[in-house]
Enzyme design. Structure first.
Site, PDB file in Angstrom:
ATOM      1  N   CYS A  13       8.366   2.467   1.121  1.00  9.24           N
ATOM      2  CA  CYS A  13       7.251   3.335   1.524  1.00  9.24           C
ATOM      3  C   CYS A  13       6.309   3.461   0.334  1.00  9.24           C
ATOM      4  O   CYS A  13       6.046   2.467  -0.331  1.00  9.24           O
ATOM      5  CB  CYS A  13       7.770   4.703   1.980  1.00  9.24           C
ATOM      6  SG  CYS A  13       8.699   5.593   0.721  1.00  9.24           S
ATOM      7  N   GLY A  14       5.805   4.659   0.053  1.00  8.30           N
ATOM      8  CA  GLY A  14       4.915   4.853  -1.087  1.00  8.30           C
ATOM      9  C   GLY A  14       5.665   5.049  -2.387  1.00  8.30           C
ATOM     10  O   GLY A  14       5.425   4.362  -3.377  1.00  8.30           O
TER      11      GLY A  14
END
Length: 337
Positions: free
Chosen positions: A288-289
């Protein structure tokens, strides 16, 4: 009303209890919390039987708030914890229990740092910990904290599905500052590195993407579609958006009910993953981030029966590390036209 701060006790040991009483307590907890995701009713019943009392020498159920918000969000986890929480809950600060030597946010802490954090929270190795999110987000950062506890070998960890439903169903809440808690010695653990994917491992997977004879490791990206395609910016200034070659975009919100913000039922999760082309028989890396919502996907995969704990991993550094470390000449950041 809770009092300000956390008291650090110098008491090193707790009274010795009989094995039989300890065993009965564990059996009761297993009966009440039978799966990794627990409902508000299940947690409420477990708390009645094994409350997080500071004087109880037996295994307890500890609610652990893991509320966290993105850097571009004005809300703060500790603030929503003070405003409303499960009674006697502790607060796990996702911005502090990290590897502070790393240039990337939320990287797993050292075993020593983790043990110190658990000790300062008054959590014992034999306690059952139920991690939960903010009422506003439902499910967001709690799976990351639950996964962190599992990486460091805490035996009994669960995630509440979820605090929004807990509040809506009328279960008790409280507000105020942090409780005084007694520190308990927590052993320095040996991390389970099988659950963690490194930059080098993910880079190899990306370079081998679509090559004949490659292992077929699947990478699932939990970021919103706009960031995945490169059309929208990352929330961290100066960081390129886009995606890894061959990765599959399943925004973490897709595995949650839009109304309750709880995880979808098993059958719906299975249908979603199949429609996205995920093969349950092949290894999966979630990203993800910064490695937070990747674990929302990893948890949904576990609930759906896709992969095993040995074949599913989380890319700890995720996109924040990836976008800063890949060589532009390798074309490892792709953007849709």
């Amino acid at each position: 009303m809770a009092t300000l701060g956390i008291f650090r006790s110098t008491r090193a040991f707790r009274p010795q209890q009989s094995f039989q009483k300890y065993q009965i307590g564990c059996i009761e907890l297993r009966r009440n919390l039978s799966s990794y995701l627990v409902t508000p009713n299940e947690l409420a019943e477990a708390l009645k039987k094994s409350p997080p009392s500071p004087i109880s020498p037996e295994p307890r159920v500890i609610p652990l708030c893991a509320a966290w918000f993105l850097p571009n969000d004005e809300r703060k986890g500790i603030e929503v914890f003070r405003e409303m929480r499960i009674p006697k809950a502790r607060f796990f600060d996702l911005d502090k229990v990290i590897d502070k030597r790393s240039p990337y946010p939320h990287m797993l802490p050292s075993p020593k740092t983790f043990a110190e954090a658990m000790s300062s929270l008054g959590i014992r190795k034999e306690d059952t910990v139920v991690v939960y999110d903010s009422k506003e987000l439902g499910i967001f950062s709690a799976p990351r904290v639950g996964w962190t506890l599992k990486v460091f070998g805490h035996p009994k960890v669960h995630v509440l599905n979820n605090f929004k439903i807990w509040v809506d169903e009328g279960h008790p809440t409280e507000s105020g500052e942090l409780y005084n808690v007694e520190c308990n010695p927590y052993p320095i653990p040996q991390p389970d590195e099988v659950k963690v994917a490194s930059f080098e491992e993910v880079r190899e997977v990306a370079l081998d993407s679509n090559k004949e004879g490659a292992e077929g490791v699947q990478v699932i990206d939990a970021r919103p579609n706009g960031r995945f395609t490169g059309k929208d910016p990352e929330p961290r200034e100066g960081l390129s958006s886009g995606h890894m070659p061959g990765s599959i975009n399943i925004p973490f919100s897709a595995v949650l009910d839009p109304k309750t913000k709880a995880f979808l039922p098993k059958e719906q999760l299975q249908k979603l993953f199949r429609e996205k082309g995920v093969d349950p028989s092949k290894p999966i890396i979630s990203t993800c981030g910064t490695g937070v919502t990747a674990v929302v996907i990893d948890t949904a995969l576990e609930e759906a029966g896709f992969g095993t704990p040995e074949t599913r991993r989380v890319y700890d550094g995720s996109w924040t590390e990836w976008a800063q470390r890949v060589d532009t000449s390798d074309s490892l950041i792709r953007k849709d036209e």
